[in-house]
Design a protein around this motif. Structure first.
Motif, short mmCIF file in Angstrom:
data_model
loop_
_atom_site.label_atom_id
_atom_site.label_comp_id
_atom_site.label_asym_id
_atom_site.label_seq_id
_atom_site.Cartn_x
_atom_site.Cartn_y
_atom_site.Cartn_z
N ALA A 188 60.14 92.53 26.85
CA ALA A 188 61.09 91.36 27.22
C ALA A 188 61.40 91.07 26.45
CB ALA A 188 59.21 90.37 27.15
N THR A 189 62.67 90.64 26.70
CA THR A 189 63.37 90.34 25.09
C THR A 189 63.88 88.50 25.99
OG1 THR A 189 65.81 90.49 27.12
CG2 THR A 189 65.25 91.72 25.51
N SER A 190 63.61 88.14 27.10
CA SER A 190 64.07 86.63 26.62
C SER A 190 62.76 85.39 27.73
CB SER A 190 65.31 85.81 27.15
OG SER A 190 65.41 86.93 28.31
N LEU A 191 62.95 84.34 27.60
CA LEU A 191 61.51 83.55 28.47
C LEU A 191 62.36 82.08 27.59
CD1 LEU A 191 58.31 83.07 26.47
CD2 LEU A 191 59.84 84.13 25.39
N VAL A 192 61.62 81.58 28.91
CA VAL A 192 61.75 79.90 29.25
C VAL A 192 60.40 79.41 29.57
CG1 VAL A 192 62.80 78.03 30.34
CG2 VAL A 192 63.75 80.19 29.67
N VAL A 193 59.95 78.69 29.10
CA VAL A 193 58.66 77.52 29.84
C VAL A 193 59.44 76.34 30.23
CG1 VAL A 193 56.17 76.34 29.24
CG2 VAL A 193 57.12 78.24 26.85
N GLU A 194 59.53 76.18 31.69
CA GLU A 194 59.07 74.99 32.75
C GLU A 194 58.58 74.28 31.78
OE1 GLU A 194 61.08 77.35 36.46
OE2 GLU A 194 58.94 77.11 36.80
N PRO A 195 59.31 73.07 32.89
CA PRO A 195 59.08 72.06 32.39
C PRO A 195 57.03 71.06 33.28
CG PRO A 195 60.56 70.73 33.10
CD PRO A 195 60.67 73.22 33.65
N ASP A 196 56.87 72.57 33.52
CA ASP A 196 55.40 72.61 34.89
C ASP A 196 54.61 72.96 34.37
OD1 ASP A 196 56.29 75.09 35.68
OD2 ASP A 196 56.54 74.25 38.28
N GLY A 197 54.80 74.72 33.14
CA GLY A 197 54.20 74.80 32.55
C GLY A 197 54.19 76.67 33.08
N ASN A 198 55.00 76.72 33.56
CA ASN A 198 55.10 78.14 34.01
C ASN A 198 56.16 78.83 33.65
OD1 ASN A 198 53.77 78.31 36.68
ND2 ASN A 198 55.15 76.96 37.42
N VAL A 199 56.00 80.31 33.01
CA VAL A 199 56.77 81.45 32.23
C VAL A 199 57.65 81.93 32.73
CG1 VAL A 199 57.08 82.54 29.58
CG2 VAL A 199 54.41 80.63 30.52
N LEU A 200 58.61 81.75 32.55
CA LEU A 200 59.91 83.20 33.24
C LEU A 200 60.08 84.30 31.58
CD1 LEU A 200 61.91 80.44 35.15
CD2 LEU A 200 60.50 81.66 36.11
N VAL A 201 59.55 85.45 32.36
CA VAL A 201 59.91 86.38 31.50
C VAL A 201 60.99 87.28 32.18
CG1 VAL A 201 58.98 88.30 30.12
CG2 VAL A 201 57.95 85.86 31.41
#
Length: 168
Positions: free
Chosen positions: A143-156
């Protein structure tokens, strides 16, 4: 808030904060390990400093192939961090087969031979891992990048170096 967060690999002499999730002493004979650090914006001093895992804490039978030469990197390493609204920190990277066990109920791969992508959530004080998920197939994944969305979901996002199997 102006704080600085760092993640990477450090020698076991890295000074860890009081109550750290994993201290250098817990690494045993390992030279070092993956770490997370928070530097305070006012004092410019580390207020959170912890290693993320104890090498060999997950049962595994590492494959001697380790990885194709082009992607050769044999250490458990964080590659991305993201801050959640509650101050907890998400860390993503690659974990050796014997490092960083998944927490009960989290996504995990049955692969115990190759490095897998991981996502770990650490509480705001660096004293506890809230969860670890592992993703991978029958080869080395990262995994080289991730984002935590405002609703708490995590995108990887990252790389998947499977030899044609199914990503677990």
């Amino acid at each position: 808030a102006g704080n600085v967060y760092l993640a990477g690999r450090a020698g076991r002499a890295l000074a860890t904060s009081a109550g750290a999730m994993v201290t250098g002493a817990q690494l045993g004979t390992q030279d070092g390990g993956a770490y997370l650090m928070k530097i305070d914006r006012v004092t410019r001093a580390p207020v959170v400093s912890t290693f993320l895992t104890v090498p060999g804490s997950r049962s595994a039978t590492p494959n001697t192939q380790w990885c194709r030469d082009v992607f050769r990197d044999a250490d458990t390493t964080p590659y991305a961090i993201a801050l959640a609204a509650d101050g907890s920190v998400y860390v993503a990277g690659q974990a050796n087969p014997g490092d960083m066990p998944a927490t009960p109920g989290a996504a995990t791969t049955p692969d115990v031979a190759f490095r897998d992508a991981f996502v770990m959530r650490v509480n705001a004080t660096g004293t506890a891992g809230l969860f670890v998920a592992r993703f991978g197939g029958a080869d080395n994944d990262r995994a080289t990048s991730l984002v935590v969305e405002p609703d708490g979901n995590v995108l990887v996002a990252g790389k998947w170096l499977d030899k044609g199997g199914v990503w677990h």
